[in-house]
Design an enzyme around this catalytic site. Structure first.
Site, PDB file in Angstrom:
ATOM      1  N   GLY A  49       0.792  -1.221   0.000  1.00  0.00           N
ATOM      2  CA  GLY A  49       0.000   0.000   0.000  1.00  0.00           C
ATOM      3  C   GLY A  49       0.826   1.273   0.000  1.00  0.00           C
ATOM      4  O   GLY A  49       0.270   2.367  -0.015  1.00  0.00           O
ATOM      5  N   HIS A  50       2.145   1.174   0.000  1.00  0.00           N
ATOM      6  CA  HIS A  50       2.996   2.367   0.134  1.00  0.00           C
ATOM      7  C   HIS A  50       4.161   2.300  -0.827  1.00  0.00           C
ATOM      8  O   HIS A  50       5.280   1.996  -0.414  1.00  0.00           O
ATOM      9  CB  HIS A  50       3.506   2.469   1.567  1.00  0.00           C
ATOM     10  CG  HIS A  50       4.023   3.819   1.934  1.00  0.00           C
ATOM     11  ND1 HIS A  50       5.333   4.212   1.753  1.00  0.00           N
ATOM     12  CD2 HIS A  50       3.395   4.885   2.484  1.00  0.00           C
ATOM     13  CE1 HIS A  50       5.494   5.446   2.195  1.00  0.00           C
ATOM     14  NE2 HIS A  50       4.336   5.871   2.644  1.00  0.00           N
ATOM     15  N   PHE A  51       4.080   2.547  -1.986  1.00  0.00           N
ATOM     16  CA  PHE A  51       2.939   2.806  -2.857  1.00  0.00           C
ATOM     17  C   PHE A  51       3.015   1.780  -3.964  1.00  0.00           C
ATOM     18  O   PHE A  51       4.114   1.536  -4.455  1.00  0.00           O
ATOM     19  CB  PHE A  51       3.009   4.223  -3.425  1.00  0.00           C
ATOM     20  CG  PHE A  51       3.019   5.290  -2.366  1.00  0.00           C
ATOM     21  CD1 PHE A  51       1.825   5.691  -1.779  1.00  0.00           C
ATOM     22  CD2 PHE A  51       4.197   5.867  -1.936  1.00  0.00           C
ATOM     23  CE1 PHE A  51       1.820   6.687  -0.812  1.00  0.00           C
ATOM     24  CE2 PHE A  51       4.195   6.850  -0.959  1.00  0.00           C
ATOM     25  CZ  PHE A  51       3.005   7.257  -0.391  1.00  0.00           C
ATOM     26  N   VAL A  56       8.064   2.699  -1.656  1.00  0.00           N
ATOM     27  CA  VAL A  56       9.090   3.281  -0.789  1.00  0.00           C
ATOM     28  C   VAL A  56       8.785   2.878   0.650  1.00  0.00           C
ATOM     29  O   VAL A  56       7.623   2.754   1.042  1.00  0.00           O
ATOM     30  CB  VAL A  56       9.189   4.820  -0.908  1.00  0.00           C
ATOM     31  CG1 VAL A  56       9.657   5.236  -2.288  1.00  0.00           C
ATOM     32  CG2 VAL A  56       7.891   5.500  -0.556  1.00  0.00           C
TER      33      VAL A  56
END
Length: 156
Positions: A49-51, A56
């Site tokens: 989810g990041h990203f 990252v």
């Protein structure tokens, strides 16, 4: 040179997957400093989810990796291992700066130096780098409490 592998690290840190963020200790000196690494792989849960389009490592997890490295140095310095009656609290951060992203395939090298230990509060200077490039820096503070005293104010 004193080193620790992942099995030895797990004796000193209570964290486990997915929150254990120290893979190896390259060197440490009691009461002074520690150098450790986190191998950042594409399989890290947080990358979902990041990203998804540009993965990252979240800054808060980079700080957590530094804090775990600092806690490890404190336990090693005290010659103490965590137990069910104690908890380490991360109680402060000053001057946190993020200088470059940490991405899948990177190796985050964490260097932590004890600045002081007074009234049960440890203060550290901490940096993280990738391939010799500074990725983040901060001053961190933590304290250890017994479970019975866990609700008391830091330093009391």
């Amino acid at each position: 040179m004193k080193t620790l592998d992942i099995n030895q690290i797990k004796q000193y840190l209570p964290h486990r997957y997915p929150m254990l963020l120290v893979d190896r200790v390259l060197t440490w000196e009691s009461g002074k400093s520690i150098t450790a690494i986190k191998n950042v792989t594409a399989n890290e849960e947080f990358f979902n989810g990041h990203f998804p389009h540009k993965p990252v490592m979240p800054g808060v997890l980079m700080i957590e990796a530094l804090a775990q490295t600092a806690a490890l140095l404190s336990f090693l310095t005290m010659g103490q291992k965590p137990d069910d009656n104690s908890v380490v609290y991360f109680i402060g951060i000053d001057g946190a700066r993020f200088k470059r992203p940490v991405e899948p395939g990177d190796q985050l090298k964490m260097e932590v130096e004890i600045l002081r230990n007074a009234r049960g509060i440890w203060k550290y200077k901490a940096t993280g780098s990738v391939d010799g490039q500074l990725a983040l820096e901060a001053e961190l503070m933590c304290t250890m409490r017994t479970i019975n005293d866990a609700g008391s104010t830091a330093g009391q």
